[in-house]
Design a protein around this motif. Sequence first.
Motif, PDB file in Angstrom:
ATOM      1  N   ILE A 172       0.833  -1.205   0.000  1.00 40.84           N
ATOM      2  CA  ILE A 172       0.000   0.000   0.000  1.00 40.84           C
ATOM      3  C   ILE A 172       0.870   1.259   0.000  1.00 40.84           C
ATOM      4  CG2 ILE A 172      -1.595   1.377   1.408  1.00 40.84           C
ATOM      5  CD1 ILE A 172      -2.894  -1.236   2.294  1.00 40.84           C
ATOM      6  N   LEU A 173       1.963   1.207   0.740  1.00 43.87           N
ATOM      7  CA  LEU A 173       2.840   2.380   0.880  1.00 43.87           C
ATOM      8  C   LEU A 173       3.865   2.483  -0.244  1.00 43.87           C
ATOM      9  CD1 LEU A 173       3.476   2.281   4.740  1.00 43.87           C
ATOM     10  CD2 LEU A 173       1.884   3.754   3.481  1.00 43.87           C
ATOM     11  N   GLY A 174       3.823   1.553  -1.202  1.00 41.34           N
ATOM     12  CA  GLY A 174       4.720   1.617  -2.358  1.00 41.34           C
ATOM     13  C   GLY A 174       6.157   1.279  -2.049  1.00 41.34           C
ATOM     14  N   ILE A 175       6.393   0.458  -1.012  1.00 38.77           N
ATOM     15  CA  ILE A 175       7.776   0.166  -0.610  1.00 38.77           C
ATOM     16  C   ILE A 175       8.047  -1.333  -0.495  1.00 38.77           C
ATOM     17  CG2 ILE A 175       8.243   2.360   0.544  1.00 38.77           C
ATOM     18  CD1 ILE A 175       7.430   1.072   3.191  1.00 38.77           C
ATOM     19  N   ALA A 176       7.152  -2.170  -1.010  1.00 39.49           N
ATOM     20  CA  ALA A 176       7.346  -3.623  -0.888  1.00 39.49           C
ATOM     21  C   ALA A 176       8.582  -4.097  -1.639  1.00 39.49           C
ATOM     22  CB  ALA A 176       6.113  -4.370  -1.386  1.00 39.49           C
ATOM     23  N   GLY A 177       8.978  -3.357  -2.671  1.00 36.88           N
ATOM     24  CA  GLY A 177      10.151  -3.750  -3.437  1.00 36.88           C
ATOM     25  C   GLY A 177      11.445  -3.110  -2.969  1.00 36.88           C
ATOM     26  N   GLU A 178      11.387  -2.316  -1.892  1.00 32.64           N
ATOM     27  CA  GLU A 178      12.583  -1.636  -1.396  1.00 32.64           C
ATOM     28  C   GLU A 178      13.505  -2.595  -0.647  1.00 32.64           C
ATOM     29  OE1 GLU A 178      13.503   1.739  -1.768  1.00 32.64           O
ATOM     30  OE2 GLU A 178      11.904   1.642  -3.262  1.00 32.64           O
TER      31      GLU A 178
END
Length: 309
Positions: A172-178
């Motif tokens: 949701i926060l756009g950071i799962a791939g970080e």
Amino acid sequence: MSLRCFLIEDDPVVRKMLERIIIESGIGEVVGEADDGMHVSPDQLYSVDVVLIDLLMPGLDGIQTMKKLKAQGFSGPFIMISQVENKEMVGQAYLHGIDTYIHKPINRYEVVSVLKRVAEYLSVTSSLDSIRRLLHMLEKNKHSGVNCPLSHHSIGYEKTSFEQKVQHLLLILGIAGEAGASDLLHIMQWLAEQERKGQTIHDLPHLKELYISVLRHTHNIGNEQALQKEMRAMEQRIRRMVFQAFTHLSSLGLTDYTNPTFEHFAPRLFDFEEIRLRMQELESAEKTTKCRTNVKKFLTAFYMEVKGA
């Protein structure tokens, strides 16, 4: 997501314009370029996210180059650049695998808009791939009866619902791939275990102490120097990831102030005045930021969100 771009364009002026737009917009960097497709190989595209390629070039044209690179193993997206208005030729380009199109003469707003869409697509794809791998691993571990390797201690398969909540919130926060996503999962697992032991989570220890505790819990690092080195690396990964979430929420608010994700998470995870400042920076396409993010507040609020999910 910061895009790593490769330019294949025979006009050096156009290449320079594209590079300037990509850098000044803060959307990424140009990691390589070529003036035709004849000598471009997949080896040159090893770390590339997206290829911007001219349709009409001497030697191999854009479609031929794209077909060659795909056949040789490059699987990233292609953005075609051309002033050709022939619908049949443009249709052929899409048929052979281009993902989107930029018209000549080059327009800054079109380039930025197209690249942002590509970045969002790649970010979501990466996040979904991470979740699929996680779920596959959890399912495999469930059938084999072993504990989940994401935690080297007492948090086993019975805790996967908690881990899935973490992964869902990362997405949701756009950071799962970080790079810091796995660190954050370990921190959340450690906090959950501390709370089960009766410790309060509302007042976290100093961040460096927290990172050291988590590393000792999840890694077998006996050497103090190595532990300190890994702690500093974790600190950097977490800081970058938190700033990415901060920017992601700010961009959502800039696009739609009533976006439910923005409305819910922005004031909970961050200082809202800093969010407003970041929105202004994004709107004016500033290269640097004056914003401050409170990592401790983010970690505490993130944990409370996971618990309440």
